[in-house]
Design a protein around this motif. Structure first.
Motif, PDB file in Angstrom:
ATOM      1  N   PHE A 195       0.827  -1.216   0.000  1.00  0.00           N
ATOM      2  CA  PHE A 195       0.000   0.000   0.000  1.00  0.00           C
ATOM      3  C   PHE A 195       0.859   1.262   0.000  1.00  0.00           C
ATOM      4  N   GLU A 196       1.867   1.301   0.881  1.00  0.00           N
ATOM      5  CA  GLU A 196       2.657   2.519   1.029  1.00  0.00           C
ATOM      6  C   GLU A 196       3.489   2.826  -0.216  1.00  0.00           C
ATOM      7  N   VAL A 197       3.913   1.798  -0.956  1.00  0.00           N
ATOM      8  CA  VAL A 197       4.643   2.026  -2.205  1.00  0.00           C
ATOM      9  C   VAL A 197       3.727   2.672  -3.251  1.00  0.00           C
ATOM     10  N   GLY A 198       2.422   2.575  -3.054  1.00  0.00           N
ATOM     11  CA  GLY A 198       1.470   3.247  -3.928  1.00  0.00           C
ATOM     12  C   GLY A 198       0.824   4.467  -3.321  1.00  0.00           C
ATOM     13  N   ASN A 199       1.187   4.810  -2.090  1.00  0.00           N
ATOM     14  CA  ASN A 199       0.567   5.930  -1.378  1.00  0.00           C
ATOM     15  C   ASN A 199       1.362   7.207  -1.650  1.00  0.00           C
ATOM     16  N   VAL A 200       1.033   7.876  -2.722  1.00  0.00           N
ATOM     17  CA  VAL A 200       1.797   9.028  -3.187  1.00  0.00           C
ATOM     18  C   VAL A 200       1.494  10.253  -2.329  1.00  0.00           C
ATOM     19  N   ALA A 201       2.419  11.205  -2.294  1.00  0.00           N
ATOM     20  CA  ALA A 201       2.212  12.446  -1.563  1.00  0.00           C
ATOM     21  C   ALA A 201       1.007  13.196  -2.127  1.00  0.00           C
ATOM     22  N   ALA A 202       0.250  13.830  -1.246  1.00  0.00           N
ATOM     23  CA  ALA A 202      -0.967  14.531  -1.668  1.00  0.00           C
ATOM     24  C   ALA A 202      -0.665  15.690  -2.609  1.00  0.00           C
ATOM     25  N   THR A 203       0.572  16.176  -2.608  1.00  0.00           N
ATOM     26  CA  THR A 203       0.916  17.272  -3.511  1.00  0.00           C
ATOM     27  C   THR A 203       0.734  16.863  -4.971  1.00  0.00           C
ATOM     28  N   LEU A 236      -1.391  18.698  -7.881  1.00  0.00           N
ATOM     29  CA  LEU A 236      -0.828  19.004  -9.192  1.00  0.00           C
ATOM     30  C   LEU A 236      -1.711  18.445 -10.308  1.00  0.00           C
ATOM     31  N   ARG A 237      -2.218  17.242 -10.143  1.00  0.00           N
ATOM     32  CA  ARG A 237      -3.085  16.632 -11.161  1.00  0.00           C
ATOM     33  C   ARG A 237      -4.336  17.489 -11.367  1.00  0.00           C
ATOM     34  N   ALA A 238      -4.969  17.908 -10.269  1.00  0.00           N
ATOM     35  CA  ALA A 238      -6.164  18.739 -10.383  1.00  0.00           C
ATOM     36  C   ALA A 238      -5.841  20.076 -11.042  1.00  0.00           C
ATOM     37  N   THR A 239      -4.726  20.670 -10.672  1.00  0.00           N
ATOM     38  CA  THR A 239      -4.345  21.961 -11.245  1.00  0.00           C
ATOM     39  C   THR A 239      -4.148  21.857 -12.755  1.00  0.00           C
ATOM     40  N   GLU A 240      -3.444  20.825 -13.207  1.00  0.00           N
ATOM     41  CA  GLU A 240      -3.196  20.668 -14.638  1.00  0.00           C
ATOM     42  C   GLU A 240      -4.488  20.399 -15.417  1.00  0.00           C
ATOM     43  N   LEU A 241      -5.383  19.626 -14.818  1.00  0.00           N
ATOM     44  CA  LEU A 241      -6.637  19.325 -15.506  1.00  0.00           C
ATOM     45  C   LEU A 241      -7.555  20.544 -15.598  1.00  0.00           C
ATOM     46  N   LEU A 242      -7.512  21.408 -14.594  1.00  0.00           N
ATOM     47  CA  LEU A 242      -8.426  22.549 -14.541  1.00  0.00           C
ATOM     48  C   LEU A 242      -7.892  23.794 -15.235  1.00  0.00           C
ATOM     49  N   ILE A 267      -8.781  26.308  -6.802  1.00  0.00           N
ATOM     50  CA  ILE A 267      -9.750  25.204  -6.742  1.00  0.00           C
ATOM     51  C   ILE A 267      -9.074  23.924  -6.251  1.00  0.00           C
ATOM     52  N   ALA A 268      -7.851  23.669  -6.754  1.00  0.00           N
ATOM     53  CA  ALA A 268      -7.127  22.461  -6.348  1.00  0.00           C
ATOM     54  C   ALA A 268      -6.850  22.465  -4.852  1.00  0.00           C
ATOM     55  N   LEU A 269      -6.482  23.621  -4.302  1.00  0.00           N
ATOM     56  CA  LEU A 269      -6.253  23.711  -2.855  1.00  0.00           C
ATOM     57  C   LEU A 269      -7.554  23.508  -2.085  1.00  0.00           C
ATOM     58  N   GLY A 270      -8.661  23.990  -2.652  1.00  0.00           N
ATOM     59  CA  GLY A 270      -9.954  23.735  -2.024  1.00  0.00           C
ATOM     60  C   GLY A 270     -10.292  22.257  -2.012  1.00  0.00           C
ATOM     61  N   LEU A 271      -9.973  21.563  -3.112  1.00  0.00           N
ATOM     62  CA  LEU A 271     -10.198  20.115  -3.165  1.00  0.00           C
ATOM     63  C   LEU A 271      -9.310  19.388  -2.160  1.00  0.00           C
ATOM     64  N   TYR A 272      -8.096  19.889  -1.967  1.00  0.00           N
ATOM     65  CA  TYR A 272      -7.206  19.287  -0.967  1.00  0.00           C
ATOM     66  C   TYR A 272      -7.757  19.487   0.446  1.00  0.00           C
ATOM     67  N   THR A 273      -8.378  20.641   0.683  1.00  0.00           N
ATOM     68  CA  THR A 273      -9.031  20.857   1.970  1.00  0.00           C
ATOM     69  C   THR A 273     -10.152  19.846   2.174  1.00  0.00           C
ATOM     70  N   ALA A 274     -10.914  19.564   1.103  1.00  0.00           N
ATOM     71  CA  ALA A 274     -11.962  18.548   1.190  1.00  0.00           C
ATOM     72  C   ALA A 274     -11.374  17.173   1.508  1.00  0.00           C
ATOM     73  N   TYR A 275     -10.204  16.888   0.950  1.00  0.00           N
ATOM     74  CA  TYR A 275      -9.489  15.635   1.247  1.00  0.00           C
ATOM     75  C   TYR A 275      -9.187  15.542   2.750  1.00  0.00           C
ATOM     76  N   ASN A 276      -8.653  16.607   3.326  1.00  0.00           N
ATOM     77  CA  ASN A 276      -8.318  16.598   4.753  1.00  0.00           C
ATOM     78  C   ASN A 276      -9.565  16.498   5.627  1.00  0.00           C
ATOM     79  N   ALA A 333       9.288   6.201  -2.064  1.00  0.00           N
ATOM     80  CA  ALA A 333       9.352   5.443  -3.316  1.00  0.00           C
ATOM     81  C   ALA A 333       8.160   5.758  -4.207  1.00  0.00           C
ATOM     82  N   ALA A 334       6.970   5.857  -3.616  1.00  0.00           N
ATOM     83  CA  ALA A 334       5.769   6.135  -4.398  1.00  0.00           C
ATOM     84  C   ALA A 334       5.872   7.480  -5.114  1.00  0.00           C
ATOM     85  N   SER A 335       6.267   8.514  -4.380  1.00  0.00           N
ATOM     86  CA  SER A 335       6.351   9.850  -4.977  1.00  0.00           C
ATOM     87  C   SER A 335       7.449   9.922  -6.023  1.00  0.00           C
ATOM     88  N   ALA A 336       8.593   9.281  -5.754  1.00  0.00           N
ATOM     89  CA  ALA A 336       9.715   9.336  -6.693  1.00  0.00           C
ATOM     90  C   ALA A 336       9.372   8.641  -8.008  1.00  0.00           C
TER      91      ALA A 336
END
Length: 410
Positions: free
Chosen positions: A234-242, A246-252, A264-273, A371-374
């Motif tokens: 799980f942790e090898v696939g648990n990427v940093a929330a940043t 970034l994914r939301a920012t690029e898509l929007l 908007i992306a930061l607002g979505l991150y707040t919803a995540y937390n 490892a996941a983020s890298a």
């Protein structure tokens, strides 16, 4: 003649048995400590680049070294926390030292000073984690582990929400350096809260010191070993929330522009937390209610939520409401996973190995996240964001398979 207590009275009595002063003290320590270290974390980029004139590479190097030391310290902290008496000293010292060193960054006048202080503060933070988790297992009965760890995770996630908001207010009022310096106040209050919790913890009956020994092989045996294997996947696939931001920012960005997309992306991150905060206690309650296999089942559900979220991130989408779904799913997933991981380790680890088990868990989490983020970052740049999230989703499915196997064997 006996009388049966009313349902609401039984529920209140049950809550009183696990939500003790010790549990409340540890939860308060997590909340205050997270507020304290989120302030310098949020302001570190500004201090380095704007105040000290350092390049962005300096920030990356400092954070990389600090995270690596924190991971190593968590392993060492687990060895120290095997001793019930020693874990109290490590917990108090870890909270206090992190607070003082983190706040001292505000007075740094050069980049190397920031690097040394940040690395030392993160080392102290890593040392205290296994001790805190082992202390919590000392306080509550095994049937309430899920609720206790869920409460601690909820308080920690609340700190992650309030810390950056407090940082913004302090910067507007006093400036970056003073804001970082004042982070010592919630940090030291966290140390006071852990002292309060310790005073409401049963005194260890064992008088002789447990020798310092690195005990990895015993932790990796049996059910606990199978759990650690699934957690590692799980942790090898648990990427940093940043990277989610970034994914939301690029898509929007094509439809909304860079500035609005970032907001908007930061607002979505707040919803995540918020989702992580709200999910933690119910996840722990469910783990307790489902019996001995409850933590594994809740952990599997959290991993499944992550797999679904990463699949949606891979597919992409430019509608804000659609993008909110994977953010909320990932938030619910991390709230359930962190709670269930701690509850499962507390349940499966022998008492004399509890510190080492929590230390190994924290080390796996730290190294796996790195490892996941890298790897995801490399795939993102070399292939595409879709490939990166497909890779992460594959690890989630592998972890889910391992957990379901552990459930069947337990």
């Amino acid at each position: 003649m006996t009388t049966t207590p009313a349902p609401d009275q039984s529920a209140a009595s049950e809550q009183e048995r696990w939500l003790t002063p010790g549990v409340r003290g540890i939860g308060s320590a997590s909340l205050l400590a997270d507020v304290g270290h989120e302030i310098p974390t949020a302001l570190l980029p500004s201090l380095l680049t704007s105040t000290l004139g350092a390049p962005a590479a300096a920030l990356g190097a400092i954070e990389g070294v600090s995270d690596a030391l924190a991971g190593a310290a968590r392993f060492g902290g687990g060895v120290l926390a095997d001793d019930p008496a020693r874990r109290r000293t490590v917990a108090v010292g870890g909270y206090a030292t992190t607070a003082v060193l983190g706040a001292a960054i505000g007075g740094a006048t050069s980049v190397w000073q920031v690097g040394v202080l940040r690395a030392a503060a993160w080392t102290a933070r890593g040392l205290r984690v296994p001790a805190r988790n082992a202390l919590l297992a000392d306080i509550v009965p095994a049937k309430a582990y899920g609720r206790a760890y869920g409460f601690e995770r909820m308080m920690d996630n609340l700190g992650a929400i309030f810390g950056p908001l407090l940082a913004l207010g302090l910067v507007a009022w006093l400036g970056v350096q003073w804001a970082i310096g004042l982070s010592v106040i919630p940090g030291l209050l966290a140390a006071a809260a852990i002292i309060y919790a310790i005073r409401h913890t049963p005194t260890p009956t064992r008088r002789d010191k447990v020798p310092l020994r690195i005990r990895v092989r015993p932790v990796l045996r049996g059910e606990l070993g199978r759990l650690m294997g699934a957690v590692a996947a799980f942790e090898v696939g648990n990427v940093a929330a940043t990277l989610l931001i970034l994914r939301a920012t690029e898509l929007l960005t094509p439809d909304h522009g860079t500035k609005t997309a970032t907001t908007i992306a930061l607002g979505l991150y707040t919803a995540y937390n918020i989702a992580a905060t709200v999910a933690s206690v119910p996840a722990g309650r469910l783990a307790d209610r489902l019996g001995p296999r409850g933590p594994l089942l809740v952990l599997a559900a959290g991993v499944a939520a992550f797999a679904t979220a990463y699949g949606l991130f891979a597919a992409g989408g430019t509608v804000v409401a659609v993008l909110a779904i994977p953010f909320v799913l990932a938030g619910v997933g991390i709230g359930a996973v962190e709670t269930a991981q701690h509850s499962a380790v507390a349940t499966l680890a022998p008492e004399d190995l509890r510190g080492s088990a929590f230390g190994l868990l924290a080390t796996v989490q730290s190294l796996g996240n790195l490892a996941a983020s890298a790897v995801a970052g490399i795939l993102w740049s070399a292939v595409s964001p879709t490939a990166a999230f497909a890779y992460l989703a594959a690890w989630m499915l592998l972890a889910l398979g391992g957990l379901l196997t552990a459930v069947r064997r337990s």
